[in-house]
Design a protein around this motif. Sequence first.
Motif, short mmCIF file in Angstrom:
data_model
loop_
_atom_site.label_atom_id
_atom_site.label_comp_id
_atom_site.label_asym_id
_atom_site.label_seq_id
_atom_site.Cartn_x
_atom_site.Cartn_y
_atom_site.Cartn_z
N LEU A 251 10.18 0.71 -8.07
CA LEU A 251 8.97 1.41 -7.65
C LEU A 251 8.21 0.63 -6.58
N LEU A 252 8.17 -0.69 -6.71
CA LEU A 252 7.46 -1.50 -5.73
C LEU A 252 8.14 -1.48 -4.37
N THR A 253 9.47 -1.46 -4.38
CA THR A 253 10.18 -1.41 -3.09
C THR A 253 10.02 -0.07 -2.39
N ARG A 254 9.77 0.99 -3.13
CA ARG A 254 9.63 2.32 -2.55
C ARG A 254 8.18 2.65 -2.19
N ALA A 255 7.24 1.81 -2.56
CA ALA A 255 5.82 2.10 -2.34
C ALA A 255 5.38 1.60 -0.97
N SER A 256 4.26 2.12 -0.54
CA SER A 256 3.66 1.62 0.70
C SER A 256 3.10 0.22 0.47
N LEU A 257 2.79 -0.45 1.57
CA LEU A 257 2.31 -1.82 1.46
C LEU A 257 0.99 -1.89 0.70
N GLN A 258 0.10 -0.96 0.94
CA GLN A 258 -1.20 -0.96 0.27
C GLN A 258 -1.05 -0.68 -1.23
N ASP A 259 -0.24 0.33 -1.56
CA ASP A 259 -0.03 0.66 -2.98
C ASP A 259 0.69 -0.47 -3.71
N ALA A 260 1.67 -1.09 -3.05
CA ALA A 260 2.40 -2.19 -3.68
C ALA A 260 1.49 -3.38 -3.93
N ALA A 261 0.57 -3.65 -2.98
CA ALA A 261 -0.37 -4.76 -3.18
C ALA A 261 -1.31 -4.49 -4.35
N ARG A 262 -1.78 -3.24 -4.45
CA ARG A 262 -2.67 -2.89 -5.56
C ARG A 262 -1.93 -2.98 -6.89
N ALA A 263 -0.68 -2.52 -6.93
CA ALA A 263 0.09 -2.60 -8.16
C ALA A 263 0.42 -4.04 -8.53
N GLN A 264 0.72 -4.87 -7.53
CA GLN A 264 1.04 -6.27 -7.81
C GLN A 264 -0.15 -7.02 -8.36
N LEU A 265 -1.34 -6.70 -7.86
CA LEU A 265 -2.55 -7.32 -8.41
C LEU A 265 -2.73 -6.93 -9.87
N TRP A 266 -2.49 -5.67 -10.19
CA TRP A 266 -2.62 -5.24 -11.58
C TRP A 266 -1.57 -5.90 -12.46
N LEU A 267 -0.35 -6.11 -11.92
CA LEU A 267 0.73 -6.72 -12.71
C LEU A 267 0.46 -8.18 -13.04
N ASN A 268 -0.44 -8.83 -12.34
CA ASN A 268 -0.77 -10.23 -12.62
C ASN A 268 -1.78 -10.37 -13.75
N GLY A 269 -2.32 -9.28 -14.24
CA GLY A 269 -3.28 -9.34 -15.33
C GLY A 269 -4.62 -9.87 -14.88
N VAL B 272 -9.67 -20.49 -5.30
CA VAL B 272 -9.72 -19.02 -5.24
C VAL B 272 -9.75 -18.49 -6.66
N ASP B 273 -10.24 -17.25 -6.80
CA ASP B 273 -10.35 -16.61 -8.11
C ASP B 273 -8.98 -16.04 -8.49
N LEU B 274 -8.26 -16.76 -9.34
CA LEU B 274 -6.91 -16.35 -9.73
C LEU B 274 -6.96 -15.30 -10.83
N PRO B 275 -5.96 -14.42 -10.89
CA PRO B 275 -5.83 -13.52 -12.05
C PRO B 275 -5.58 -14.32 -13.32
#
Length: 392
Positions: free
Chosen positions: A225-243, A362-365
């Motif tokens: 799903l991350l490889t098929r997403a746009s750069l903005q959506d993938a960045a938002r999803a990756q931030l969520w995946l870090n908790g 920096v403010d880490l997840p």
Amino acid sequence: MSERTMDKASPDHAEVPQSATASDRTPQSGAAAAPLHRVRSALRLGPISVVLRPTMALVVVALAATVLALFCLDIAFGDTHIPLGRVLDVLTGGGTRSQRFIVLESRLPRALTALVVGAALGIAGAITQSILHNPLAAPDVLGITTGSSLGAVAVLVGTGGMTAGFAASVGAPLAALAGGLLTATAIYLLAWGRGVTGDRGVTPMRLVLIGIGVNAFLLSGISFLLTRASLQDAARAQLWLNGSLNSADRTTLIPAALALAVVTLVAVGSARTLAALRLGSDTTRVLGVRIQTQQALLIGAGVVAASVATAAVGPVGFVALAAPQIARRLLRTPGEPLIGSAFIGAILVVGADVAARTLFPVDLPVGVVTAAFGGPFLLYLLVRMNRKATLS
């Protein structure tokens, strides 16, 4: 009197320690009666009897005090530092208007969310490890957390900019909860079969192996799903995946707190059943416990706790794995304690949030900090299990 003289002495004239009372002396033929000592004192209130464990009670009080201290530190630190005395003053109804806004509106929901998420993950890990008889069995290892992540990522990368706010605040948590529950149901159904004794049901080993396989499959789905997403959506999803706790507010706190309250009541009410399930299937049947029914109930409670915690802030790794084992060693209990695991889980998540915002530029997840702690702890558990297997 020497030891040889004592050996030749008659049993009737053998000395009895002063601490032994008349009720402690059991008459035996040809041998001196051995004094009996109570291991623990009991507190009885009518039909209710509670065994007093002072050491365990002191450890629990110390854990609660640690949670409170970290909770206040989590509120105190930020862009505007507030002394601990002022934090306590605001929490008790005092402080200036600006301090009340910063503490009550901005930082209190985040700190409470961290506390609730940590406690939920600790209870979820204690339940799964107790039922499956495996210290490595945790929701993030068995695929429950990964199923929640897949559901949330599917929503985050499948929505455009117009619905991004709604997806991040409502859609992703609901999808995460649904993904965790569906994953747990699929794992349970795949693990259902006939055991060695011929009885149909779910065995712990089969559940663990299938969970690990499903976890790997779901991870590949997230990567796709991350490889098929746009750069903005993938960045938002990756931030969520870090908790991350950056977006924690009352909309995520209230459902998580209510779910934690229900799960805690179910788990504590089934504490004796959970203790019986640790003894093995044969002994559990003799005690009259319906194994499959109770396993399904307790595993369901653990799945709900882990899914709700993941839905609130994203996957926070290794907390459900480490919290029950740390609590078991501190409280010196034969199994994974529920309340102790909840306290340790809250300490890990709240402490990780404090460290993420104070020890780094920096403010880490928060998930990054818990992963850095959980990796070495997992290696420690593996080495310890390997030593036990070698000695046996």
